[in-house]
Scaffold this active site. Structure first.
Site, mmCIF file in Angstrom:
data_model
loop_
_atom_site.group_PDB
_atom_site.id
_atom_site.type_symbol
_atom_site.label_atom_id
_atom_site.label_comp_id
_atom_site.label_asym_id
_atom_site.label_seq_id
_atom_site.Cartn_x
_atom_site.Cartn_y
_atom_site.Cartn_z
ATOM 1 N N ALA A 33 19.736 17.936 32.019
ATOM 2 C CA ALA A 33 21.094 18.134 32.527
ATOM 3 C C ALA A 33 21.905 16.837 32.446
ATOM 4 C CB ALA A 33 21.032 18.618 33.955
ATOM 5 N N ASP A 36 22.781 16.302 28.823
ATOM 6 C CA ASP A 36 23.860 17.203 28.407
ATOM 7 C C ASP A 36 25.209 16.718 28.906
ATOM 8 O OD1 ASP A 36 22.013 18.756 27.200
ATOM 9 O OD2 ASP A 36 21.957 20.306 28.757
ATOM 10 N N SER A 81 5.397 9.890 -8.291
ATOM 11 C CA SER A 81 4.407 10.664 -7.532
ATOM 12 C C SER A 81 3.107 9.864 -7.536
ATOM 13 C CB SER A 81 4.249 12.056 -8.114
ATOM 14 O OG SER A 81 3.766 11.942 -9.414
ATOM 15 N N LEU A 82 2.059 10.453 -7.006
ATOM 16 C CA LEU A 82 0.810 9.699 -6.875
ATOM 17 C C LEU A 82 -0.315 10.394 -7.622
ATOM 18 C CD1 LEU A 82 0.932 9.050 -3.026
ATOM 19 C CD2 LEU A 82 1.134 7.307 -4.792
ATOM 20 N N GLU A 112 -2.132 5.285 4.988
ATOM 21 C CA GLU A 112 -1.304 6.156 5.839
ATOM 22 C C GLU A 112 -1.680 7.606 5.578
ATOM 23 O OE1 GLU A 112 2.401 5.354 4.043
ATOM 24 O OE2 GLU A 112 2.481 3.318 4.824
ATOM 25 N N LYS A 114 -1.071 11.289 4.324
ATOM 26 C CA LYS A 114 -0.178 11.858 3.317
ATOM 27 C C LYS A 114 0.447 13.097 3.942
ATOM 28 C CE LYS A 114 0.068 13.187 -1.531
ATOM 29 N NZ LYS A 114 0.917 14.346 -1.332
ATOM 30 N N ASP A 116 2.437 16.415 4.436
ATOM 31 C CA ASP A 116 2.632 17.540 3.530
ATOM 32 C C ASP A 116 4.025 18.123 3.727
ATOM 33 O OD1 ASP A 116 2.098 19.343 1.608
ATOM 34 O OD2 ASP A 116 0.715 20.554 2.791
ATOM 35 N N ARG A 135 13.886 14.761 -3.937
ATOM 36 C CA ARG A 135 13.270 14.063 -5.049
ATOM 37 C C ARG A 135 13.780 14.599 -6.391
ATOM 38 N NH1 ARG A 135 8.803 14.679 -8.326
ATOM 39 N NH2 ARG A 135 7.773 12.705 -8.809
ATOM 40 N N GLU A 173 9.427 11.238 4.050
ATOM 41 C CA GLU A 173 8.994 12.621 3.897
ATOM 42 C C GLU A 173 9.589 13.457 5.022
ATOM 43 O OE1 GLU A 173 6.955 13.025 1.278
ATOM 44 O OE2 GLU A 173 5.945 14.953 1.568
ATOM 45 N N TYR A 225 8.308 5.673 4.837
ATOM 46 C CA TYR A 225 7.178 4.820 4.482
ATOM 47 C C TYR A 225 7.491 3.701 3.502
ATOM 48 C CZ TYR A 225 6.979 8.692 1.131
ATOM 49 O OH TYR A 225 7.307 9.646 0.224
ATOM 50 N N LYS A 313 -7.067 12.904 -1.406
ATOM 51 C CA LYS A 313 -6.782 14.198 -0.779
ATOM 52 C C LYS A 313 -7.968 14.712 0.034
ATOM 53 C CE LYS A 313 -3.427 16.498 -2.187
ATOM 54 N NZ LYS A 313 -2.953 16.867 -3.511
ATOM 55 N N CYS A 407 -4.614 53.576 20.746
ATOM 56 C CA CYS A 407 -5.169 52.253 21.042
ATOM 57 C C CYS A 407 -6.687 52.298 20.816
ATOM 58 C CB CYS A 407 -4.863 51.885 22.489
ATOM 59 S SG CYS A 407 -5.759 50.423 23.043
ATOM 60 N N CYS A 410 -8.342 51.981 24.599
ATOM 61 C CA CYS A 410 -8.201 52.978 25.663
ATOM 62 C C CYS A 410 -7.720 54.335 25.163
ATOM 63 C CB CYS A 410 -7.264 52.458 26.752
ATOM 64 S SG CYS A 410 -5.546 52.400 26.238
ATOM 65 N N CYS A 423 0.125 49.271 22.532
ATOM 66 C CA CYS A 423 -0.626 50.287 23.255
ATOM 67 C C CYS A 423 0.195 50.631 24.494
ATOM 68 C CB CYS A 423 -1.983 49.718 23.669
ATOM 69 S SG CYS A 423 -2.725 50.507 25.098
ATOM 70 N N CYS A 429 -5.579 50.304 30.210
ATOM 71 C CA CYS A 429 -6.191 49.707 29.027
ATOM 72 C C CYS A 429 -6.979 48.458 29.433
ATOM 73 C CB CYS A 429 -5.126 49.342 28.001
ATOM 74 S SG CYS A 429 -5.845 48.627 26.517
HETATM 75 S S1 IVH Z 1 4.045 6.741 -1.149
HETATM 76 C C1 IVH Z 1 4.962 5.405 -5.349
HETATM 77 N N1 IVH Z 1 3.235 7.493 1.228
HETATM 78 O O1 IVH Z 1 3.331 12.285 -1.621
HETATM 79 C C2 IVH Z 1 4.485 5.854 -4.022
HETATM 80 N N2 IVH Z 1 3.937 9.162 -0.308
HETATM 81 O O2 IVH Z 1 2.218 12.680 -4.390
HETATM 82 C C3 IVH Z 1 5.071 7.130 -3.652
HETATM 83 N N3 IVH Z 1 3.850 11.450 0.551
HETATM 84 O O3 IVH Z 1 6.239 12.111 -3.527
HETATM 85 C C4 IVH Z 1 4.877 7.675 -2.358
HETATM 86 N N4 IVH Z 1 3.104 10.936 2.556
HETATM 87 O O4 IVH Z 1 6.432 12.898 -1.106
HETATM 88 C C5 IVH Z 1 3.705 7.881 0.036
HETATM 89 N N5 IVH Z 1 2.505 8.061 3.376
HETATM 90 C C6 IVH Z 1 2.987 8.437 2.189
HETATM 91 C C7 IVH Z 1 3.234 9.789 1.862
HETATM 92 C C8 IVH Z 1 3.706 10.109 0.597
HETATM 93 C C9 IVH Z 1 3.484 11.918 1.739
HETATM 94 C C10 IVH Z 1 4.285 12.284 -0.595
HETATM 95 C C11 IVH Z 1 5.554 11.826 -1.231
HETATM 96 C C12 IVH Z 1 5.240 11.624 -2.696
HETATM 97 C C13 IVH Z 1 3.989 12.407 -2.857
HETATM 98 C C14 IVH Z 1 3.176 11.815 -3.945
#
Ligand code: IVH
Length: 673
Positions: A33, A36, A81-82, A112, A114, A116, A135, A173, A225, A313, A407, A410, A423, A429
């Site tokens: 409150a 707000d 990407s990785l 760190e 990863k 999703d 991206r 992310e 990150y 992974k 059901c 029952c 039910c 029941c």
């Molecule tokens: S570093 C060049 N750190 O994973 C380094 N990526 O497969 C690029 N992701 O496109 C990313 N957590 O979307 C990094 N702690 C993290 C991450 C992370 C998720 C994703 C990110 C990237 C994808 C790569």
């Protein structure tokens, strides 16, 4: 004018600070409150002086009309990407290559989770968030600035005087936390819309909405990150770069580790795999990065991925299996849930043999039948889900699943409400009765010791308990005649029931299992009305006036207390000794005696549980925090108080022992007019 501007900026700063505490650190320092009110003050002032509205004002998170389409944005630096690795051996091979190419015996890493979700890029100019992009293909992304602005963890303005670069490009992310994901799917189910198969799809759907109003309702969150500045503006290591993002006010991974060697990174991966199911968000592995930027530069990049980082992974959590049968379970509300009985399959280390199909409409939509091959997913701590049916060439399928018209427990007839079949048996029941009793006894409600699922099943199956009130007719001698009860367990249950007779109003309300009345709504009702009879008498129209109580909740509460059977059971409970405690209601938030005061509870209190103490403080407007800081107003110390008490003493925070706390509470209870 100068002072008006100052006032506006001051209000914005207060809101930003509370947003950061609340959304990033899960901490609340003021009541909803109060928050707000500050927000409304700012909105009112800005409405009066529209020229003084700034783009970084917290009122500007959701603004603007839906877009016709997204603009394309060329990324300043490509988003890479990785490479993924699945085994410890391949991670060791990566480390060997890194050390060989750098000609180093030891290389340290930063690790760190990863996340999703979806990668995004944020641009800040002079500390103000100006642009955000997806991206895309790595070079060109889509401008989702409007949608990103609705994310409460994204600072529209960086912290003053923290030395951020004037032009800053941040990488991170966007994702959706599991509880928010489930809530979203629930809402979609209720409105008859398609649900999302997983949190990642939900986040992607929300981020790619042309109407930011919709994105705003989907509770996205964010972690950052990396940032792309170079030279003086960047520290020497990745780990320090993330700390810098944090200092500027950006959300960063709370769990991260500086690993002196690859061995430590492997340990981190193992720990994260163990923690994975208890995290409130989805992660699909661990990212391991060479920590020193000069070494990263030396290793360089391939066309689409760096040579200095990998994603290690976790094993996939989706597997194929066969549906052996479709069973139907009945819950406390009478909802029938179809459950697929599966050929047991190992998904990421856990054997899965059942998966929820949620409701009859979902079975039809996914067209799952006995004998089908299905893809099963285990996401976070939730019950496994059937993602989809997998077509098998040449298969002969069985008949479609027929929703039961009776059901299964029952045999009462069923009715369909929306996508869900119910039910109609209610009290006859036994499945519904078991569910309600379990709910009443559960931790979140009355928290009755010794009254678990098995005991309840026994009571119901042997017709010893036919409603909530019957619980209070149980006698120790009778329990001892039952299988599985010994002197100790019988005493424990009787004592647990005895204790529950002194019921806290909000918990009793939760325990009744009124539809739509969970812990939050129960607290709102308790604080508003103060006593059970007042709530019982409240009409739908009256209830609806309360902030946070909508028409659906109001109707459900009214109809629950209009039902003669419910009133009889409550009356019998009271006749058998249950006393639902009335609380003092203080109308205006600002008038509450402990408004603005913070408390930390430590040790064990004799006369009340920790929950009761917390409730007493909250009713008077105070807040209970978990950690002692200089800002804590009081530490309440029971027996065997430990480090929190010591900390209070070092910081000179006033300590209230139990007797002093009780006296303090009674001093602060306002006299009723
Ligand atoms: S570093 C060049 N750190 O994973 C380094 N990526 O497969 C690029 N992701 O496109 C990313 N957590 O979307 C990094 N702690 C993290 C991450 C992370 C998720 C994703 C990110 C990237 C994808 C790569």
């Amino acid at each position: 004018m100068a002072s008006l501007k100052q006032r506006l900026e001051e209000l914005r700063q207060i809101i930003r600070q509370h947003d950061e505490w609340y959304y990033v650190h899960n901490r609340s320092e003021i009541s909803d409150a109060e928050y707000d009110k500050i927000f409304r003050d700012l909105q009112n002032l800005e409405q009066q002086f529209p020229d003084l509205v700034s783009v970084d004002s917290p009122t500007q998170r959701v603004g603007g009309a839906p877009l016709p389409q997204f603009q394309k944005i060329q990324h300043e630096f490509a988003l890479l990407s990785l490479d993924s690795e699945m085994t410890e051996d391949s991670v060791r091979t990566f480390d060997e290559r890194v050390r060989r190419e750098l000609d180093q015996a030891h290389v340290d890493y930063s690790a760190e989770p990863k996340f999703d979700g979806l990668s995004i890029e944020l641009t800040y100019e002079q500390g103000v968030f100006v642009r955000g992009a997806t991206r895309g293909d790595g070079t060109i992304g889509e401008d989702v600035t409007h949608n990103l602005r609705t994310i409460r963890t994204l600072p529209l303005k960086l912290k003053e005087d923290t030395g951020f670069p004037t032009h800053l490009v941040v990488r991170g992310e966007v994702f959706i936390k599991l509880p928010d994901f489930h809530q979203l799917n629930q809402r979609l189910t209720e409105t008859g819309e398609d649900t999302f198969a997983n949190p990642r799809n939900a986040a992607s759907g929300a981020l790619r909405q042309l109407d930011p109003q919709i994105t705003a309702k989907r509770s996205l969150t964010l972690t950052c990150y990396d940032f792309m500045n170079e030279g003086e503006e960047k520290p020497d290591t990745h780990f320090d770069a993330v700390s810098r993002l944090e200092a500027w006010g950006l959300p960063v991974p709370l769990i991260r580790s500086h690993c002196p060697s690859i061995h430590d990174a492997l340990v981190f991966h193992r720990d994260m795999a163990e923690q994975r199911d208890s995290l409130p968000y989805e992660i699909d592995g661990v990212v391991i990065k060479v920590n020193r930027f000069d070494w990263q530069a030396q290793l360089g990049e391939k066309s689409r991925s760096p040579r200095w980082a990998i994603a290690y992974k976790f094993p996939a959590r989706k597997e194929l299996t066969t549906v052996r049968a479709i069973a139907v379970s009945v819950g406390r509300t009478g909802a029938l849930t179809p459950i697929a009985i599966l050929d047991p399959v190992d998904i990421g280390g856990v054997t899965v043999s059942r998966a929820s199909l949620h409701n009859v409409e979902e079975v039809a939509r996914k067209d799952v039948r006995v004998g089908d091959t299905v893809k099963v997913e285990r996401a976070g701590d939730v019950i496994p889900d059937i993602v989809e049916r997998v077509e098998v060439a040449g298969e002969r399928r069985t008949d479609p699943f027929v929703p039961p018209d009776q059901c299964p427990v029952c045999q009462s007839h069923t009715i369909q409400e929306g996508p869900v079949l119910y039910c109609t048996g209610q009290t006859v029941c036994s499945a519904q009765l078991k569910g309600s009793l379990e709910y009443y006894a559960s931790k979140g409600a009355m928290n009755i010791d010794g009254l678990g699922k098995k005991t309840i099943a026994q009571f119901v199956d042997e017709a010893i308990v036919k409603d909530l009130a019957d619980l209070y007719t149980l006698k120790k001698e009778r329990l001892l005649e039952l299988e599985g009860f010994a002197d100790k367990s019988a005493t424990q249950l009787i004592e647990g029931l005895e204790k529950s007779k002194q019921a806290v109003l909000s918990r009793f309300l939760i325990g009744l299992g009124i539809r739509h009345v969970g812990s939050h709504v129960a607290k709102v009702l308790a604080n508003q009305y103060g006593s059970l009879p007042k709530i019982q008498e409240a009409s739908k129209d009256e209830l609806q006036v309360i902030h946070e109580i909508g028409p659906e909740i109001a109707a459900s509460v009214e109809s629950f207390f209009q039902e003669a059977r419910n009133l009889q059971v409550i009356q019998r409970m009271q006749d058998l000794g249950v006393q639902v405690e009335a609380i003092d209601v203080v109308a205006e938030v600002s008038q509450k005696p402990l408004t603005g005061k913070t408390f930390v509870l430590t040790g064990t209190l004799e006369a009340m549980t920790r929950d009761e103490a917390m409730q007493k403080i909250e009713v008077l407007g105070g807040r209970v925090m978990s950690n002692v800081s200089k800002k804590t107003d009081y530490v309440v110390a029971g027996a065997e108080a430990g480090s929190k008490l010591e900390k209070a003493q070092t910081l000179n925070v006033p300590v209230l022992e139990e007797s002093a706390f009780k006296a303090f509470l009674s001093e602060n209870i306002p006299s009723t007019p």
